[in-house]
Design a protein around this motif. Structure first.
Motif, short mmCIF file in Angstrom:
data_model
loop_
_atom_site.label_atom_id
_atom_site.label_comp_id
_atom_site.label_asym_id
_atom_site.label_seq_id
_atom_site.Cartn_x
_atom_site.Cartn_y
_atom_site.Cartn_z
N LYS A 189 12.73 0.28 -34.43
CA LYS A 189 14.06 0.20 -35.02
C LYS A 189 14.08 0.79 -36.42
O LYS A 189 13.28 0.39 -37.28
CB LYS A 189 14.51 -1.26 -35.07
CG LYS A 189 15.92 -1.46 -35.58
CD LYS A 189 16.29 -2.94 -35.56
CE LYS A 189 17.69 -3.15 -36.10
NZ LYS A 189 18.04 -4.59 -36.15
N LEU A 223 17.12 1.34 -38.28
CA LEU A 223 18.28 0.91 -39.07
C LEU A 223 18.94 -0.27 -38.41
O LEU A 223 18.73 -0.56 -37.24
CB LEU A 223 19.28 2.06 -39.26
CG LEU A 223 19.92 2.70 -38.02
CD1 LEU A 223 21.17 1.94 -37.56
CD2 LEU A 223 20.28 4.15 -38.28
N SER A 224 19.74 -0.98 -39.19
CA SER A 224 20.64 -2.00 -38.64
C SER A 224 22.06 -1.55 -38.90
O SER A 224 22.36 -0.93 -39.94
CB SER A 224 20.38 -3.36 -39.29
OG SER A 224 20.63 -3.31 -40.68
N GLY A 264 15.03 -0.70 -47.20
CA GLY A 264 14.00 -0.88 -46.19
C GLY A 264 12.61 -1.15 -46.75
O GLY A 264 12.27 -0.70 -47.85
N ALA A 318 9.77 -1.30 -44.24
CA ALA A 318 8.80 -0.89 -43.23
C ALA A 318 8.08 0.39 -43.65
O ALA A 318 8.67 1.27 -44.30
CB ALA A 318 9.49 -0.69 -41.88
N GLN A 351 15.75 0.43 -42.46
CA GLN A 351 14.63 -0.47 -42.21
C GLN A 351 13.34 0.06 -42.81
O GLN A 351 12.45 -0.72 -43.14
CB GLN A 351 14.46 -0.67 -40.71
CG GLN A 351 15.66 -1.31 -40.03
CD GLN A 351 15.97 -2.69 -40.56
OE1 GLN A 351 15.15 -3.59 -40.49
NE2 GLN A 351 17.16 -2.87 -41.13
N TYR A 352 13.23 1.39 -42.97
CA TYR A 352 12.01 1.99 -43.51
C TYR A 352 12.13 2.22 -45.01
O TYR A 352 13.21 2.54 -45.53
CB TYR A 352 11.69 3.31 -42.80
CG TYR A 352 10.91 3.07 -41.52
CD1 TYR A 352 9.52 3.12 -41.52
CD2 TYR A 352 11.57 2.77 -40.33
CE1 TYR A 352 8.79 2.88 -40.37
CE2 TYR A 352 10.85 2.52 -39.17
CZ TYR A 352 9.47 2.58 -39.20
OH TYR A 352 8.75 2.33 -38.05
#
Length: 267
Positions: free
Chosen positions: A3, A5-6, A22, A24, A65-66
């Protein structure tokens, strides 16, 4: 790639973007980071928590997320510099203090970085573009708020202490001038906070690329001094006592954005 992104689709013509929140890392980036970088000091810390009220408002939200240490979502895919002087690129090579980000010979390869572009950068920007198109089709216009934060003292990037609220509209090109004036007025009326419009931070790639008032898309970047809501040294704790009054100003800014859109476009 897991995953990247949200995303939450809202019910109002406002999209809040969080490209640097992010944490990650890919295995290569994690293995190659120098020791001072392992705590991810250049993260826009706690931005989703600080903006946790936007769902209640009814806005759409997209968040990375990253980590920006993998790829910077607020830089163009051709990696052309956005600012004169010290800055960071699409694939950051240094920390904000100017120190190397990776151990010698341990930065990701060109092939790996091409994968980050295809699998992390592009999905985020596809989501931005598609949601802005959806909002404009439904409401006749779209509002984009690019939410950032940064330590208030970084001598390598700027002199002295950064103002608390740093609004960026790419020198007026990314949103209507009257909207920028109203946002400035909110900041001016907020006790105990300083602000500036188009100072050191005028808006990065997201603000510059998507903001297009002639096409009824109005984009604003806010670079918020982290001293307004958290401890700026590791382990970078969120401070509810600081954050609560800052959230009140943020909410007023977004409500002003929405009120302006409704008055300007009638919905």
């Amino acid at each position: 790639m897991d995953k990247v992104l949200s995303f939450h689709a809202g019910r109002l013509p406002l999209l809040v973007s969080m490209p640097h929140a992010g944490l990650a890392l890919t295995p290569t980036v994690q293995a190659g980071l120098v020791e001072p970088a392992r705590g991810l000091p250049d993260t826009d810390w706690h931005i989703p928590q600080l903006y946790d009220f936007v769902g209640e408002l009814g806005a759409s939200v997209v968040a990375a997320q990253y980590s920006r240490f993998v790829i910077d979502l607020n830089r163009p895919d051709d990696d052309k510099p956005l600012y004169v002087g010290a800055t960071t690129g699409l694939y950051p090579a240094t920390l904000f203090e100017g120190e190397p980000l990776f151990k010698d010979g341990q930065a990701p390869s060109a092939e790996e970085r091409a994968g980050y572009l295809a699998q992390i950068w592009r999905p985020y920007h596809d989501t931005l573009r598609q949601e802005l198109e959806r909002l404009r089709a439904e409401f006749g216009y779209a509002l984009l708020w690019d939410a950032h934060s940064i330590r208030s003292h970084i001598p390598h990037l700027f002199d002295g202490k950064l103002p608390d609220f740093n609004l960026g509209t790419f020198n007026g090109a990314s949103c209507d001038a009257q909207l920028a004036e109203r946002l400035q007025a909110v900041c001016a009326q907020a006790p105990n906070y300083s602000h500036v419009l188009n100072g050191r931070f005028k808006g990065g790639h997201i603000t510059r690329h998507y903001g297009d008032p002639a096409q009824h898309i109005h984009a604003v970047q806010l670079e918020l001094a982290q001293s307004t809501y958290m401890n700026e040294v590791a382990p970078f704790e969120y401070r509810e006592d600081l954050a609560r009054p800052t959230q009140a100003v943020l909410r007023q800014l977004l409500e002003t954005l929405l009120d302006w859109g409704k008055a300007r476009y009638g919905r």
